[in-house]
Design an enzyme around this catalytic site. Structure first.
Site, PDB file in Angstrom:
ATOM      1  N   ASP A 201       0.883  -1.179   0.000  1.00  0.00           N
ATOM      2  CA  ASP A 201       0.000   0.000   0.000  1.00  0.00           C
ATOM      3  C   ASP A 201       0.910   1.214   0.000  1.00  0.00           C
ATOM      4  O   ASP A 201       2.132   1.076   0.132  1.00  0.00           O
ATOM      5  CB  ASP A 201      -0.931   0.003   1.226  1.00  0.00           C
ATOM      6  CG  ASP A 201      -2.280   0.661   0.911  1.00  0.00           C
ATOM      7  OD1 ASP A 201      -2.274   1.831   0.487  1.00  0.00           O
ATOM      8  OD2 ASP A 201      -3.316   0.012   1.085  1.00  0.00           O
ATOM      9  N   HIS A 278      -3.727   2.665  -4.685  1.00  0.00           N
ATOM     10  CA  HIS A 278      -3.040   2.478  -3.393  1.00  0.00           C
ATOM     11  C   HIS A 278      -1.589   2.071  -3.631  1.00  0.00           C
ATOM     12  O   HIS A 278      -1.061   1.198  -2.936  1.00  0.00           O
ATOM     13  CB  HIS A 278      -3.759   1.411  -2.550  1.00  0.00           C
ATOM     14  CG  HIS A 278      -4.953   1.959  -1.830  1.00  0.00           C
ATOM     15  ND1 HIS A 278      -4.850   2.678  -0.666  1.00  0.00           N
ATOM     16  CD2 HIS A 278      -6.274   1.885  -2.109  1.00  0.00           C
ATOM     17  CE1 HIS A 278      -6.069   3.032  -0.262  1.00  0.00           C
ATOM     18  NE2 HIS A 278      -6.947   2.569  -1.122  1.00  0.00           N
ATOM     19  N   GLU A 334     -10.684   1.912  -4.432  1.00  0.00           N
ATOM     20  CA  GLU A 334     -10.440   3.342  -4.273  1.00  0.00           C
ATOM     21  C   GLU A 334      -9.487   3.965  -5.288  1.00  0.00           C
ATOM     22  O   GLU A 334      -8.724   4.865  -4.943  1.00  0.00           O
ATOM     23  CB  GLU A 334      -9.936   3.631  -2.848  1.00  0.00           C
ATOM     24  CG  GLU A 334     -10.960   3.246  -1.789  1.00  0.00           C
ATOM     25  CD  GLU A 334     -10.532   3.626  -0.377  1.00  0.00           C
ATOM     26  OE1 GLU A 334     -11.317   4.301   0.287  1.00  0.00           O
ATOM     27  OE2 GLU A 334      -9.436   3.231   0.061  1.00  0.00           O
ATOM     28  N   TRP A 400     -16.859  -4.580   0.985  1.00  0.00           N
ATOM     29  CA  TRP A 400     -16.411  -3.768   2.129  1.00  0.00           C
ATOM     30  C   TRP A 400     -17.182  -2.470   2.280  1.00  0.00           C
ATOM     31  O   TRP A 400     -17.365  -1.978   3.374  1.00  0.00           O
ATOM     32  CB  TRP A 400     -14.908  -3.491   2.034  1.00  0.00           C
ATOM     33  CG  TRP A 400     -14.496  -2.484   0.996  1.00  0.00           C
ATOM     34  CD1 TRP A 400     -14.321  -2.714  -0.335  1.00  0.00           C
ATOM     35  CD2 TRP A 400     -14.203  -1.100   1.205  1.00  0.00           C
ATOM     36  NE1 TRP A 400     -13.939  -1.557  -0.973  1.00  0.00           N
ATOM     37  CE2 TRP A 400     -13.852  -0.543  -0.048  1.00  0.00           C
ATOM     38  CE3 TRP A 400     -14.185  -0.268   2.329  1.00  0.00           C
ATOM     39  CZ2 TRP A 400     -13.494   0.796  -0.214  1.00  0.00           C
ATOM     40  CZ3 TRP A 400     -13.836   1.075   2.163  1.00  0.00           C
ATOM     41  CH2 TRP A 400     -13.492   1.584   0.913  1.00  0.00           C
ATOM     42  N   TYR A 425     -14.765  -3.961  10.369  1.00  0.00           N
ATOM     43  CA  TYR A 425     -13.537  -3.170  10.382  1.00  0.00           C
ATOM     44  C   TYR A 425     -13.102  -2.937  11.825  1.00  0.00           C
ATOM     45  O   TYR A 425     -13.624  -2.062  12.520  1.00  0.00           O
ATOM     46  CB  TYR A 425     -13.762  -1.838   9.645  1.00  0.00           C
ATOM     47  CG  TYR A 425     -13.468  -1.941   8.161  1.00  0.00           C
ATOM     48  CD1 TYR A 425     -13.903  -3.040   7.424  1.00  0.00           C
ATOM     49  CD2 TYR A 425     -12.749  -0.953   7.491  1.00  0.00           C
ATOM     50  CE1 TYR A 425     -13.640  -3.143   6.072  1.00  0.00           C
ATOM     51  CE2 TYR A 425     -12.481  -1.060   6.131  1.00  0.00           C
ATOM     52  CZ  TYR A 425     -12.931  -2.155   5.428  1.00  0.00           C
ATOM     53  OH  TYR A 425     -12.661  -2.259   4.092  1.00  0.00           O
ATOM     54  N   THR A 474      -4.259  -0.457   9.642  1.00  0.00           N
ATOM     55  CA  THR A 474      -3.385  -0.090  10.764  1.00  0.00           C
ATOM     56  C   THR A 474      -2.887   1.358  10.731  1.00  0.00           C
ATOM     57  O   THR A 474      -1.849   1.657  11.315  1.00  0.00           O
ATOM     58  CB  THR A 474      -2.180  -1.067  10.824  1.00  0.00           C
ATOM     59  OG1 THR A 474      -1.482  -1.022   9.574  1.00  0.00           O
ATOM     60  CG2 THR A 474      -2.645  -2.478  11.097  1.00  0.00           C
TER      61      THR A 474
HETATM   62  C1  ACM Z   1     -10.739  -0.622   1.859  1.00  0.00           C
HETATM   63  O1  ACM Z   1     -11.071  -0.483   3.041  1.00  0.00           O
HETATM   64  N1  ACM Z   1     -10.236   0.400   1.182  1.00  0.00           N
HETATM   65  C2  ACM Z   1     -10.895  -1.883   1.175  1.00  0.00           C
END
Ligand code: ACM
Ligand code: ZN
Length: 693
Positions: A201, A278, A334, A400, A425, A474
């Site tokens: 990421d 990302h 995203e 998600w 989450y 995190t």
């Molecule tokens: C995510 O929480 N962006 C998958």
């Protein structure tokens, strides 16, 4: 082919947890088994048990390896199981009999098992090795609770879902291989079986790739030990060995070790390589793979460039060598997509492929990688954005952004894994957000995780739900201690959601077991949240608030947002208060002030006018800059009662719940309450009730 092996008797060396008070079995096991029949009597474990295993050779070899870890301490001299081992004459000592059998009385699932404990000994049967393994986990919990007198019982058990997952983000903060293995051991005890490893990421690349050593030389290191410091310092990367370099990565050797550890625990590791977004860390090292060609401009790969696909396929080729998982996660979430719209290469790709939108361009990229994986015998899984613009059959969707993506995907014939932010989450606050350590998103207490049903009877296509997963992002979790604190006990609840059927769900019963398991986890060195001292829900939300304006009409000079209506026009005088979660009973105002006038119906004596607001930085919700409260007899002429200012800092990321009110002595019929927003573009104001006394 099955063989029967006999071992030398083994001694169950007890761990000293002999308990005086007998707790019902039902209050010990977590996740709750499908069926328990308690029988009379006990099995004293003072005598050596004779061990017999009926299973194919390969299973016997693996069992031999895992038996000592089953929690029933075994004779250190446990002799290798081998066909040449001479059978010992049997005597009257109790037995531990392990069987892999095609027995009609066993659950159909390979992961199911039947465990019988009687005075004569223990019998554990399953159709497959995984079933025996999960039977061990149950035995282990029983032994941990009952010590040297196991209760006589028969348990028949099988999982509700085949996919029972935990995700861990090791990019925002790096967690070493030992930490990961420790969590895998807890996962196995909870009968979880998929570990989704978020390895890449923007905040750091965490996996050694031989072909691209710069990824770990440069993109695994950054300036800023915490994600926040890195973000606030302009997201700068470092080289390994630089004085301020912070970060880390896994060598291939470490990855192999973790994969082997997971395998021994019947856990499949699903690696995630983020694409097409990302990926700021990759593009910092290889800016040519972005649309602009300049570092620090985007997290999106250029989809028009063949070099992007060459890079990703080369990386994935090494990933496939390391991870035997049938599913490979390619991210997909995203993407900003903004650079794609103007990039000549992306536009040329769209023209040639007949794509009419950047959604379709993303879909092209995802399908192409899906094809690559399929050609290598693997299956693609990705976040629910992979649905946008169309998805190739065979791909698995991880839902998600709520449950909608999962529902759509299931209806379209895709397998899905449910992991909605609302319930899964674990980076959200698990208790009072004003006193908990800094967390990221909303309020997700244990009770809410437990309440989740990933595939309710009302869901069309529910048979496509492979299972459910908890995610640990995190950003605000800089240490292993904090990660465990956020995971446990909420992962216990997720494990029960994943394994146990929803019939007979009972939070009080689960809570008792979770308390016990939390205590045991702490004793075993896991630094859990202190469930015994949970504060619980915001007190104001637990009972209705009665006051003078209750039920009164409210005129809005600026409208509430449809997204957070909280009941609409009556919300601010309905007596119902918001909980810790801003998504419940808080009325939201987007990019406008709160400006409301309440009509009390007649002129009344007044002592107090007050309203609560919240600040939740990560959700862009702010306390008002100023509050003005005024009163009128006729609804035309208002005289001020109070003007209040806010002293809670705007940059404070910790959530705050603040009252802005007037107290005194006055009279009036109309009350105007104005809360002025701060200057943040697109900011929210949230309030739950205008209380008048
Ligand atoms: C995510 O929480 N962006 C998958
Ligand atoms: Zn491009």
């Amino acid at each position: 082919m099955k063989r029967i092996f006999r071992l030398f008797p083994v001694f169950l060396l007890l761990s000293g947890t002999s308990c005086q008070t007998r707790i019902p079995v039902e209050e010990v096991l977590l996740p709750r088994p499908m069926q328990i029949e308690r029988q009379r009597g006990n099995l004293p474990l003072k005598e050596p048990l004779q061990l017999s295993i009926e299973a194919p050779d390969t299973t016997v070899a693996r069992l031999r390896h895992s038996l000592p870890a089953c929690g029933l301490p075994l004779d250190a001299d446990l002799r290798p199981v081998h066909s040449a081992t001479p059978p010992r004459p049997t005597d009257n000592r109790p037995t531990l009999r392990l069987r892999i059998a095609d027995d009609a009385r066993l659950p159909a699932s390979e992961e199911g098992y039947r465990l019988t404990i009687s005075r004569r000994g223990i019998e554990l049967s399953a159709r497959g090795e995984a079933g025996l393994f999960y039977g061990f986990q149950t035995l282990r919990q029983l032994h941990d609770r009952y010590g040297d007198r196991l209760p006589a019982l028969e348990i028949t058990d099988a999982p509700r879902f085949a996919y029972r997952g935990l995700h861990l983000d090791v990019s925002r903060h790096f967690f070493d291989a030992e930490f990961v293995k420790k969590q895998l051991r807890m996962m196995a005890a909870l009968k979880l079986n998929r570990f989704h490893w978020h390895l890449t990421d923007g905040a750091g690349w965490r996996l050694a790739i031989d072909r691209y050593p710069e990824l770990t030389e440069r993109a695994a290191w950054r300036q800023g030990a915490t994600w926040q410091a890195w973000r606030d310092g302009g997201q700068r990367y470092s080289r390994r060995g630089d004085p301020q370099a912070s970060g880390g990565y896994y060598t291939k050797e470490e990855i192999r070790e973790v994969v082997a550890c997971a395998d021994s625990l019947h856990i499949t590791i699903i690696p995630e390589i983020e694409f097409p977004s990302h990926s700021e860390e990759v593009l910092a090292v290889y800016p040519a793979l972005s649309c602009s060609g300049r570092p620090g401009t985007t997290g999106d790969f250029c989809i028009g460039s063949e070099a992007t696909f060459e890079f990703l396929e080369n990386v994935l080729t090494e990933v496939l060598e390391l991870f035997p998982s049938a599913m490979i996660h390619i991210g997909g979430d995203e993407a900003a997509k903004t650079g794609w719209a103007t990039c000549p290469k992306c536009r040329e790709r769209m023209r040639r492929e007949g794509l009419t939108s950047t959604d379709e361009l993303q879909s092209y990229a995802i399908r192409r990688i899906g094809r690559f994986l399929a050609e290598h015998g693997r299956r693609m899984i990705g976040w629910d954005e992979i649905l946008d613009g169309g998805l190739a059959p065979g791909a698995v969707v991880m839902s998600w952004r709520g449950e909608e993506g999962g529902r759509k995907a299931a209806a379209a014939g895709h397998d899905v894994v449910m992991t909605p932010g609302s319930h899964c989450y674990l980076d959200g606050y698990q208790d009072n957000p004003t006193t908990e350590p800094q967390a990221f998103s909303g309020y997700l207490p244990l009770r809410k995780v437990y309440a989740y049903d990933p595939a309710p009877a009302s869901m069309p296509g529910r048979e496509r739900v492979l299972g459910v997963q908890a995610n640990l992002w995190t950003e605000y979790i800089p240490t292993p201690e904090q990660a465990e604190y956020m995971l446990y006990p909420r992962l216990f609840a997720l494990a029960e959601v994943a394994w146990s059927t929803p019939e007979g769900k009972d939070y009080a019963d689960f809570h008792r077991r979770a308390l016990w398991l939390t205590e045991r986890a702490r004793a075993a060195g896991y630094r859990t949240f202190d469930l015994a001292h949970e504060q619980g829900e915001r007190l104001e939300s637990l009972a209705e608030t009665d006051h003078l304006a209750r039920g009164c009409r409210v005129d809005y000079a600026a409208p509430w947002s449809e997204q957070y209506a909280a009941g609409g026009d009556g919300a601010l005088t309905d007596g119902v208060r918001g909980s810790w979660s801003y998504g419940t009973r808080w009325q939201g105002f987007l990019a406008c002030d709160v400006d409301v006038t309440l009509d009390l119906g007649e002129i009344r004596p007044l002592r107090e006018v007050t309203a609560d607001f919240i600040q939740w930085y990560s959700a862009w919700i702010w306390l008002p800059r100023r509050v003005e409260i005024s009163v009128s007899d006729d609804g035309q002429e208002f005289r001020p009662l109070a003007t209040l200012t806010n002293d809670y800092p705007e940059e404070a990321e910790r959530p705050a719940y603040r009252a802005f009110g007037w107290q005194g002595s006055d009279r009036g019929r109309y009350i105007r309450y104005r809360a002025l927003r701060n200057g943040r573009p697109g900011g929210w104001l949230f309030t739950d009730e205008i209380i008048v006394r």
